[in-house]
Design a protein around this motif. Structure first.
Motif, PDB file in Angstrom:
ATOM      1  N   PHE A  84       0.829  -1.197   0.000  1.00  0.00           N
ATOM      2  CA  PHE A  84       0.000   0.000   0.000  1.00  0.00           C
ATOM      3  C   PHE A  84       0.870   1.258   0.000  1.00  0.00           C
ATOM      4  O   PHE A  84       0.614   2.209  -0.743  1.00  0.00           O
ATOM      5  N   LEU A  85       1.911   1.269   0.823  1.00  0.00           N
ATOM      6  CA  LEU A  85       2.782   2.445   0.914  1.00  0.00           C
ATOM      7  C   LEU A  85       3.478   2.723  -0.417  1.00  0.00           C
ATOM      8  O   LEU A  85       3.573   3.873  -0.854  1.00  0.00           O
ATOM      9  N   ARG A  86       3.946   1.690  -1.076  1.00  0.00           N
ATOM     10  CA  ARG A  86       4.632   1.880  -2.353  1.00  0.00           C
ATOM     11  C   ARG A  86       3.661   2.362  -3.434  1.00  0.00           C
ATOM     12  O   ARG A  86       3.995   3.249  -4.222  1.00  0.00           O
ATOM     13  N   THR A  87       2.482   1.768  -3.458  1.00  0.00           N
ATOM     14  CA  THR A  87       1.478   2.163  -4.453  1.00  0.00           C
ATOM     15  C   THR A  87       1.061   3.620  -4.250  1.00  0.00           C
ATOM     16  O   THR A  87       0.904   4.381  -5.209  1.00  0.00           O
ATOM     17  N   MET A  88       0.888   4.009  -2.996  1.00  0.00           N
ATOM     18  CA  MET A  88       0.522   5.385  -2.687  1.00  0.00           C
ATOM     19  C   MET A  88       1.636   6.351  -3.102  1.00  0.00           C
ATOM     20  O   MET A  88       1.375   7.409  -3.706  1.00  0.00           O
ATOM     21  N   ALA A  89       2.873   6.039  -2.766  1.00  0.00           N
ATOM     22  CA  ALA A  89       3.984   6.934  -3.096  1.00  0.00           C
ATOM     23  C   ALA A  89       4.102   7.133  -4.604  1.00  0.00           C
ATOM     24  O   ALA A  89       4.317   8.261  -5.079  1.00  0.00           O
ATOM     25  N   LEU A  90       3.957   6.045  -5.359  1.00  0.00           N
ATOM     26  CA  LEU A  90       4.052   6.133  -6.814  1.00  0.00           C
ATOM     27  C   LEU A  90       2.906   6.977  -7.376  1.00  0.00           C
ATOM     28  O   LEU A  90       3.097   7.780  -8.288  1.00  0.00           O
ATOM     29  N   CYS A  91       1.704   6.817  -6.825  1.00  0.00           N
ATOM     30  CA  CYS A  91       0.547   7.588  -7.284  1.00  0.00           C
ATOM     31  C   CYS A  91       0.747   9.081  -7.022  1.00  0.00           C
ATOM     32  O   CYS A  91       0.485   9.916  -7.887  1.00  0.00           O
ATOM     33  N   ILE A  92       1.221   9.406  -5.823  1.00  0.00           N
ATOM     34  CA  ILE A  92       1.456  10.816  -5.479  1.00  0.00           C
ATOM     35  C   ILE A  92       2.489  11.424  -6.425  1.00  0.00           C
ATOM     36  O   ILE A  92       2.321  12.537  -6.931  1.00  0.00           O
ATOM     37  N   ASP A  93       3.553  10.686  -6.680  1.00  0.00           N
ATOM     38  CA  ASP A  93       4.619  11.189  -7.541  1.00  0.00           C
ATOM     39  C   ASP A  93       4.165  11.317  -8.987  1.00  0.00           C
ATOM     40  O   ASP A  93       4.695  12.132  -9.741  1.00  0.00           O
ATOM     41  N   THR A  94       3.178  10.528  -9.364  1.00  0.00           N
ATOM     42  CA  THR A  94       2.690  10.557 -10.739  1.00  0.00           C
ATOM     43  C   THR A  94       1.710  11.696 -10.975  1.00  0.00           C
ATOM     44  O   THR A  94       1.837  12.452 -11.946  1.00  0.00           O
ATOM     45  N   TYR A  95       0.722  11.839 -10.095  1.00  0.00           N
ATOM     46  CA  TYR A  95      -0.397  12.737 -10.378  1.00  0.00           C
ATOM     47  C   TYR A  95      -0.306  14.112  -9.713  1.00  0.00           C
ATOM     48  O   TYR A  95      -0.882  15.076 -10.218  1.00  0.00           O
ATOM     49  N   CYS A  96       0.385  14.213  -8.588  1.00  0.00           N
ATOM     50  CA  CYS A  96       0.435  15.515  -7.909  1.00  0.00           C
ATOM     51  C   CYS A  96       1.162  16.588  -8.722  1.00  0.00           C
ATOM     52  O   CYS A  96       0.711  17.732  -8.763  1.00  0.00           O
TER      53      CYS A  96
END
Length: 751
Positions: A84-96
């Motif tokens: 979950f932590l890795r998926t969240m970090a990648l999502c934040i880095d992608t879309y933010c």
């Protein structure tokens, strides 16, 4: 005077600063609280919050989310699961970077406080990996899959991001502010809401987009709800102060433009000259009061229908019609409480605005009723709109058994029940029932609203603050009133009939206390089981000797009542003995019960409680700059005139015209009239009416008896008399070139 309104104001200010609100900040949404900061990161979490993690309990019924968005995974699981932590970090880095572009500090704060609980920040569950460590691990997973030839290709996209990590990508935004189609890719498997999350995954761009639009749009409209409700509250409370500030301008109240405004926009009644005489079963406002009510009504209408912000597509509301039904229902619910705060303040006896503005308590009670109509309208609309929403789009059968729904219905039913029990016919005929039901139903409304918010949001978004402020105003007023009663202590009153009045008037002598000018409320707990019942009496006289008992007047339902204070000595060497005397006209309710007690014997002795005095009429400030005063009284309304007459300056010519049907009342008041200043001329009529038209024509003519300047007109008596004085004085003043300036004071207390 200052101590009274300060004691009311300080607790309210304290409530604003000390109320503890759990959430991202303190206060209300948009005013101290942020809902989704940053929205891009919250959108990432919302996509996968329903995914089953390796640490998600099996076959559990526990809900770690909200009633509308249940979550089976506990907060600690989110902060410890590496996938979950890795998926969240990648999502934040992608879309933010391509949406909000938050700073790294904002991302770190989100990572530390929102990964576990979600919407509301909570630092108790610290993630086991930092944002940078989780992102580095996710990139490593992505790189390994790509090098192994496992890259998944996505088709049908219009463009690709120029920059992925640590930079800014392109974005498209439609007319509603929606971020356009995103062309992003990853070698990782794509995860969607509800899927098991077993390996580091890439969040589907379309799912992220609809969540992002929904969160941003929801917060935008919630800020609007609070903002427009605050505007209504602040306009209702502060506008009277602004209007009153004009009277502080030197010379303005003596100018012709001021008279023009008063005689055309303030004093006239709005319907055929009727102001105190009820029309359509209710007391109507004058033009000045009506303009204030119209302004508040326009604001309520405008803020109810617009502006709203619509973003589509989004996750919360799949269609525009669904979204509009929901946000209008939510807006009306918040507007109800914006009106309710001012409503509760205007009804209090210790309302600080009474002293800041000089407006009468009767004026604020009238405005209180109209704010009550808007509170009721918005409350019912809120319930109806959301009922329609859940019937059409939601899970109505599940909602109606939830606690927040039940308490919302309780508040709505209480608000609706207040209306029939507050009609003028009920207030006048069954005052005791009105008083008790008004207090009980108002408290049920506040309690129902509070628990409606608690079970729906707990203390996340500050909506409970509306209840805190309204309840704080109500409670502070009650505490001050209890203190006033305690200071006066329990007293004994001797009740008897006024001679030669056919038992129409009662005399109430309260022993051992002397009351200054102002309004006093009397309680008769020993009269019956209605211990809460109390009625207002206004001070008419200062110290009197024992054989010159003062006179006062009962103003329970719009016919003024007054109190008088007297001190007497039995001899020059005996100590001073204080007695406060009240006169009341026998009507229904309390006065009828007192009359029945007196009929059994020549007099009755009862224990009473006293609250006050208050100075609610605002007349003193209005009459302070008048060069002469004209008082017109009818019946027992004479006693409401005596405070002004006793204190008029010796250089202010003053006339009093008083008519009454009972000669006995004249005899009772005569000692007080004889002790008025020498510059007060008194004309008393028994069983005859005052020629209002002729008197006003004479007194408003420039140069009469060498008078000049502003004439203060004070009227207190039957509604027909008061309305005629208002109508005729305004009519005469239309000829500004040949008539005097005047100030009109309609001395009346009426629920």
């Amino acid at each position: 005077m200052k101590s009274i309104w300060l004691s009311q104001l300080v607790p309210v200010i304290t409530l604003f600063h000390t109320v503890c609100v759990r959430g991202d900040g303190k206060g209300m949404i948009g005013f101290g609280i942020t809902m989704y900061d940053p929205p891009c990161a919250h959108a990432c979490r919302n996509v996968i919050k329903s995914c089953r993690l390796s640490c998600t309990p099996e076959d559990t019924t526990a809900n770690h989310g909200t009633s509308h968005q249940p979550i089976a995974t506990p907060a600690k699981c989110f902060t410890t699961d590496p996938t979950f932590l890795r998926t969240m970090a990648l999502c934040i880095d992608t879309y933010c970077p391509i949406s909000d572009d938050p700073s790294l500090d904002v991302i770190h704060d989100f990572w530390a406080s929102h990964l576990g609980p979600g919407t509301v920040g909570d630092y108790s569950n610290v993630p086991t990996a930092s944002y940078e460590d989780a992102l580095q691990a996710a990139r490593g997973d992505e790189t390994r899959l790509k090098n192994n030839g496992s890259m998944q290709h996505r088709e049908g996209h219009h463009r690709r991001l120029k920059v992925r990590h640590g930079g800014h990508g392109e974005e498209e935004e439609d007319s509603t502010g929606d971020i356009g189609i995103l062309d992003v890719s990853s070698s990782l498997p794509i995860i969607e809401g509800g899927d098991p999350l077993n390996v580091t995954s890439f969040i589907d761009p379309e799912e992220w987009r609809v969540w992002y639009n929904g969160l941003v749009n929801f917060e935008e409209n919630e800020i609007g709800h609070v903002q427009y409700s605050l505007i209504i509250t602040l306009v209702a409370i502060l506008l009277p102060i602004l209007i009153a500030a004009f009277t502080w301008i030197p010379g303005l109240t003596r100018s012709r433009p001021w008279l023009y405004v008063q005689t055309r926009l303030v004093y006239p009644a709005i319907f055929k000259g009727y102001h105190r005489v009820p029309v359509a079963g209710e007391i109507q406002p004058n033009r000045g009061q009506a303009l204030f009510i119209i302004l508040l009504s326009i604001l309520n209408i405008i803020f109810l229908v617009a502006p709203y912000i619509i973003r589509q597509p989004q996750h919360n509301f799949p269609s525009r019609d669904e979204q509009e039904l929901s946000i209008i229902g939510n807006r009306s619910g918040v507007l109800a409480m914006g009106n309710a705060v001012a409503l509760f303040l205007f009804a209090t006896r210790n309302n600080p605005l009474l002293y800041l503005t000089g407006w009468s308590h009767g004026t604020y009670l009238l405005l209180h009723r109209w704010l009550g109509y808007w509170t009721l309208f918005h409350t019912v609309l809120h319930s109806v709109m959301l009922l329609a929403y859940y019937k059409t789009y939601g899970t109505y059968s599940k909602e109606i058994v939830r606690e927040y729904w039940i308490w919302g219905i309780v508040a709505t039913v209480a608000a609706v029940a207040i209306l029939p029990t507050s009609l003028l016919a009920v207030r006048q005929r069954f005052y005791e029932i009105f008083l008790a039901s008004h207090v009980v139903l108002s408290l049920i409304f506040l309690i129902g609203y509070y628990y409606h918010i608690w079970f729906c949001y707990q203390h996340r978004w500050g909506y409970e603050i509306w209840a805190y402020i309204a309840g704080g105003v109500w409670g502070t007023d009650r505490v001050i009133r209890l203190c006033m009663v305690a200071i006066r202590r329990k007293r004994t009153a001797v009740i008897s009939f006024v001679p030669d009045t056919d038992n129409e008037y009662l005399r109430i002598d309260v022993e051992g206390v002397s009351v200054a000018d102002g309004t006093v409320y009397l309680y008769f707990p020993s009269l019956g089981w209605r211990f809460w019942e109390n009625h207002p009496f206004t001070t008419a006289l200062a110290a009197q000797s024992d054989d010159e008992a003062p006179a006062t007047v009962d103003e329970k339902t719009g016919t003024a009542t007054a109190t008088a204070s007297s001190t007497s000595t039995s001899s020059s060497s005996s100590p001073m003995r204080h007695t406060t005397t009240f006169f009341a006209r026998t009507r229904t309710g309390m006065t009828s019960s007192l009359s029945a007690r007196v009929l059994k014997s020549e007099s009755a002795r009862l224990s009473i409680l006293m609250e006050g005095p208050y100075k609610h009429s605002g007349a003193a400030s209005k009459l302070s700059h008048c060069s002469s005063i004209l008082c017109i009284a009818g019946g027992i309304g004479i006693t409401a005139q005596l405070p002004y007459l006793r204190h008029v300056p010796s250089d202010v010519p003053t006339k009093l015209y008083w008519s009454t049907r009972k000669a006995g009342l004249v005899n009772a008041i005569a000692p007080a009239l004889q002790k008025l200043p020498s510059n007060v001329e008194v004309e008393t009529l028994v069983s005859a009416r005052v020629d209002i038209d002729a008197i006003l024509e004479k007194e408003l003519s420039i140069g009469v008896d060498a008078y000049s300047g502003t004439l203060g007109i004070v009227v207190c008596g039957p509604p027909e008399m008061a309305d005629r004085v208002r109508q005729k004085s305004v009519q005469i003043a239309q000829d500004i070139a040949n008539k005097r300036d005047f100030v009109l004071v309609d001395e009346v207390f009426s629920w």
